[in-house]
Design an enzyme around this catalytic site. Structure first.
Site, PDB file in Angstrom:
ATOM      1  N   GLN A 106      77.610  -9.523 106.890  1.00 31.23           N
ATOM      2  CA  GLN A 106      76.438 -10.137 107.522  1.00 31.23           C
ATOM      3  C   GLN A 106      76.077  -9.371 108.787  1.00 31.23           C
ATOM      4  OE1 GLN A 106      76.958 -14.352 107.734  1.00 31.23           O
ATOM      5  NE2 GLN A 106      75.581 -14.620 109.441  1.00 31.23           N
ATOM      6  N   SER A 162      74.690 -10.437 114.413  1.00 28.09           N
ATOM      7  CA  SER A 162      74.926 -10.306 115.859  1.00 28.09           C
ATOM      8  C   SER A 162      74.796  -8.869 116.343  1.00 28.09           C
ATOM      9  CB  SER A 162      76.328 -10.795 116.202  1.00 28.09           C
ATOM     10  OG  SER A 162      76.413 -12.179 116.065  1.00 28.09           O
ATOM     11  N   SER A 222      82.303  -8.992 110.214  1.00 27.39           N
ATOM     12  CA  SER A 222      83.525  -9.171 109.433  1.00 27.39           C
ATOM     13  C   SER A 222      83.374  -8.496 108.082  1.00 27.39           C
ATOM     14  CB  SER A 222      83.806 -10.661 109.210  1.00 27.39           C
ATOM     15  OG  SER A 222      83.985 -11.284 110.447  1.00 27.39           O
ATOM     16  N   GLU A 275      76.207 -21.245 106.533  1.00 27.80           N
ATOM     17  CA  GLU A 275      77.406 -20.715 107.163  1.00 27.80           C
ATOM     18  C   GLU A 275      78.218 -21.844 107.790  1.00 27.80           C
ATOM     19  OE1 GLU A 275      76.637 -17.903 110.321  1.00 27.80           O
ATOM     20  OE2 GLU A 275      78.598 -16.981 110.004  1.00 27.80           O
ATOM     21  N   GLU A 335      79.090 -24.250 121.667  1.00 29.37           N
ATOM     22  CA  GLU A 335      78.036 -24.611 122.622  1.00 29.37           C
ATOM     23  C   GLU A 335      76.675 -24.673 121.921  1.00 29.37           C
ATOM     24  OE1 GLU A 335      80.527 -22.491 123.170  1.00 29.37           O
ATOM     25  OE2 GLU A 335      81.561 -23.680 124.683  1.00 29.37           O
TER      26      GLU A 335
END
Lengths: 397, 366
Positions: A116, A119, A151, A234, A367
């Site tokens: 994926q 980020s 990952s 996810e 968060e």
């Protein structure tokens, strides 16, 4: 997902399908061929449409298939996690018929592993700020940028990728979603060593990577909406898996507790009982959520499952190390290695403790998930946002 | 078996909620709590006559609804949401469950109609996991002597059911002395019940600890209702209340606390439903040992979790209401008081967790 057109697919018919599949005599010794045949029989993910590994059946009937085929070759849900949990539902929801047929079968059998590319160094929780560019060039797109915390990129054949295709509009509107060919020239994967000592994730550098327009998923500029599907799946994939009572991480700790009476103290006992209760109520909430989903009631509880999974896993793995006393001072193996997947149950308590720290960061930090619960479930107002209507190119970075 | 609510349960909920909204709003509850008669027996008669809540657990042949712990739990959720001052828990759940185990048909029928109210003469703080203190004895003449403290529902009971050892005695209220002292929970006061050469009739043998475990598992649903009200009231308040030119609820520090509370309540709902479901699966009297143990385990999990969640949400609710949360006029204090006292009722959270040492095979240190 639509239900079967001709016969109502219930528990019994699924059981019959599984029995018929087993009776057809596929050789379990030939794993890949066995899995391909299972996919073709519609017993891969029963809620997917026919021809795409499913039967258009209600999602909860997957459990029946898993029970019936429990003694046959299984998927490697570790290394295939991103493909199964995130890429597949997104391809199903937004892919063209051609894309679905091209990608879903080898994804499910594990012939092709997925990662994926979301980020970036400057865009983690604020994912929509990402700066990797995709520029159109005829029938192709040229991609340049850098991704991080990827990952399994080192063994991935394909990636789901979000890139910026328009810098002149506010950040959420200028994104487009692609399938990235990890074997294309210009894709460079570099390991990032983690606090566990291994490199399960990577940095990925994309330099002049050319992707055909047939690898675009969804409309140009609609990437944020497509990504939302991935991200919601996810969170369910990370926190929503069914466990039996006393199973999962709490099972590992409880087993040590039962087999090693010399480790027991009153303080540890109180904390273990408390966490056992939390694990049990979390398990029940997950079971209730799955019931809601299969009864067709949309349940906002989904976003909370990953939150509770993360804090539980961390508390339990921490208790595990502490409980073991002297043994907790050691570590199983610091050797640098490129692991295939997260191995909570194959490694030692120290590894579990350290790896669990990622549970509240990966797949949406706790968060961010609390913000999602507060705003989308509880309807609380968002914080004032300075970046909402500003073109991405004018944002301070 | 399901952790969701059935349609019938949702209809029952709607009826109870509707009646409570008409008859027992926060202001009415507060006025009554300040009066000499904190229980609303008119409301109780209406709940019993019109909706039949008093006889939910009672089989149809005894004039009840033949329902189960699942429906009882839904009523408890609603009564918790309204901190309704009615003797449902004490008479229709605890006393009725005891009588059903004993098989006392006449009194069961009277309780089922709601015309007669009973209370089990045990302390509200009695734990299912330890023997009751033996504060009541049987005299040579067969009468009862002694006292039980902190009994809930005694002041409105027509009949007291008194465990003495393994025997259960039935005693008419006019023969006992009931002293109500100021209680932490204004809407469910406790009293000392004194027996002095009191005539009573032994009606059967009872393991009161089973009844307490049953009560604890269902009380979790009342606690869920308390927590839900507090969460919703707080949400409404922090969306309205402005400070620093913004709704208080737009600050991340507040939002994250609310998200955590919500998650606690979501898990409380699953735990309470599971307990109700498994307790419903255990009929009175003979039942498979595994089913009984599954019910006890579910009750221990639900009571320990829901107790703490109700208290946490009520305490946070007071805090997030700011100054108004500390006032007598705002009803949140009624919920905090209910939450804190039910935390103790039928075993504190730690007692239920300790019980899991056996129920979940997590043995204590030697």
């Amino acid at each position: 997902m639509t239900k079967g057109t001709f016969v109502a697919l219930d528990d019994k018919t699924i059981r019959e399908r599984a029995a018929a599949f087993l009776a057809a005599g596929h050789d379990p010794g030939r794993r890949l061929e066995f899995l391909r045949a299972r996919f073709d029989a519609g017993l891969a993910w029963v809620h997917f449409p026919e021809g795409l590994g499913g039967l258009g059946a209600p999602r909860e009937l997957q459990n029946v298939v898993e029970q019936e085929l429990a003694r046959t070759p299984q998927l490697d849900t570790g290394v295939q996690a991103i493909g199964l949990g995130m890429a597949a539902p997104t391809i199903l929801a937004f892919g063209t018929e051609e894309q679905r047929r091209r990608f879903l079968r080898p994804l499910w059998t594990g012939e092709e592993i997925w990662c994926q590319l979301f980020s970036e160094p400057g865009a983690g929780s604020d994912l929509a700020t990402l700066g990797t560019r995709a520029v159109r060039d005829g029938d192709e797109w040229v991609v340049d940028g850098q991704k991080v915390w990827t990952s399994g990129a080192h063994h991935a054949r394909w990636a789901i990728l979000v890139a910026r295709t328009d810098a002149d509009v506010p950040k959420h509107r200028g994104l487009t979603y692609f399938v990235c060919d990890m074997h294309a020239p210009g894709v460079e994967v570099r390991p990032l060593r983690q606090i566990t000592g291994e490199a399960e994730f990577n940095e990925v550098f994309l330099t002049g990577v050319r992707l055909g327009d047939d690898l675009r998923l969804g409309e140009v500029g609609d990437g944020w909406r497509v990504a939302q599907t991935t991200l919601m799946n996810e969170r369910v994939a990370i926190g929503g898996a069914p466990v039996r009572r006393g199973g999962g991480m709490v099972g590992v700790v409880a087993e040590t507790w039962r087999s090693r009476p010399e480790l027991r103290t009153h303080d540890l006992h109180q904390r273990l009982l408390r966490l056992w209760v939390e694990a049990e109520v979390t398990r029940l909430a997950g079971a209730r959520l799955r019931e809601q989903l299969s009864a067709g009631q949309p349940g906002p509880e989904g976003s909370g499952m990953k939150l509770s999974f993360a804090s539980l896993n961390q508390a339990l793995s921490g208790l595990d190390v502490e409980m073991r006393g002297e043994e907790g001072l050691g570590y199983d193996d610091w050797t640098f290695r490129r692991s295939d997947s997260v191995d909570f149950f194959g490694r030692g308590p120290g590894y579990r403790y350290l790896r669990a720290k990622g549970n509240s960061i990966e797949g949406g930090t706790s968060e961010i998930l609390r913000n999602i619960v507060a705003e989308r479930v509880l309807g609380l107002p968002s914080e004032p946002r300075v970046d909402k209507d500003v073109p991405w190119k004018n944002l301070p970075r | 078996m399901t952790l969701l609510y059935t349609e019938v349960e949702e209809e029952l909920r709607a009826s109870v909620r509707g009646l409570l909204a008409d008859r027992s709003g926060p202001d009415a509850v507060l006025r009554r709590a300040e009066s000499a008669a904190p229980y609303d027996m008119d409301l109780w008669k209406t709940l019993s006559r019109e909706i039949g809540v008093a006889g939910l657990l009672v089989p149809e042949e005894y004039g009840g609804a033949g329902a189960s712990a699942r429906e009882v739990a839904v009523v408890l959720e609603e009564l918790g949401r309204a901190v309704a001052p009615v003797p449902f828990l004490t008479s229709s759940v605890l006393a009725t469950a005891a009588l059903l185990r004993v098989g006392e048909e006449d009194l069961i029928q009277e309780l089922a109609s709601g015309e007669t109210t009973a209370a089990l003469a045990v302390s509200l703080a009695a734990s299912p996991y330890r023997p009751l203190p033996e504060t009541v004895t049987v005299t040579d003449r067969g009468t009862l002597d002694g006292a039980v403290r902190a009994v809930a529902g005694a002041d409105v009971a027509d009949v007291l059911l008194v465990p003495v050892g393994r025997a259960l005695y039935q005693v008419a209220a006019e023969h006992v002395q009931v002293d109500v002292a100021p209680s932490l929970d204004l809407t469910r006061p406790i009293a000392t019940v004194t027996f002095s050469d009191t005539p009573g009739e032994a009606i059967g043998s009872l393991d009161v600890r089973e009844v307490l475990s049953f009560g604890a598992g269902l009380l979790a649903s009342e606690q869920l209702g308390v927590a839900e009200w507090c969460l919703e009231a707080t949400l409404a308040y922090i969306k309205e209340r402005h400070q620093f030119a913004r709704p208080v609820g737009s600050f991340q520090a507040i939002k994250h606390r609310m998200a955590d509370l919500w998650l606690d309540v979501v898990r409380a709902r699953a735990a309470a439903r599971n307990a109700a479901d498994l307790l419903a699966a255990v009929p009175y009297g003979a039942a498979a040992v595994e089913a009984v143990e599954a019910g006890e385990l579910a009750a221990a999990v639900a009571k320990s979790w829901c107790s703490e969640v109700a208290v946490r949400v009520a305490e946070e609710s007071v805090q997030l209401h700011g100054g108004i949360g500390m006032t007598w006029e705002h009803p949140v204090h009624l919920y905090l008081k209910r939450a804190k006292s039910t935390e103790i009722a039928f075993g504190a959270p730690g007692a239920h967790r300790d019980a899991l040492a056996v129920l979940a095979d997590l043995p204590a240190p030697v």
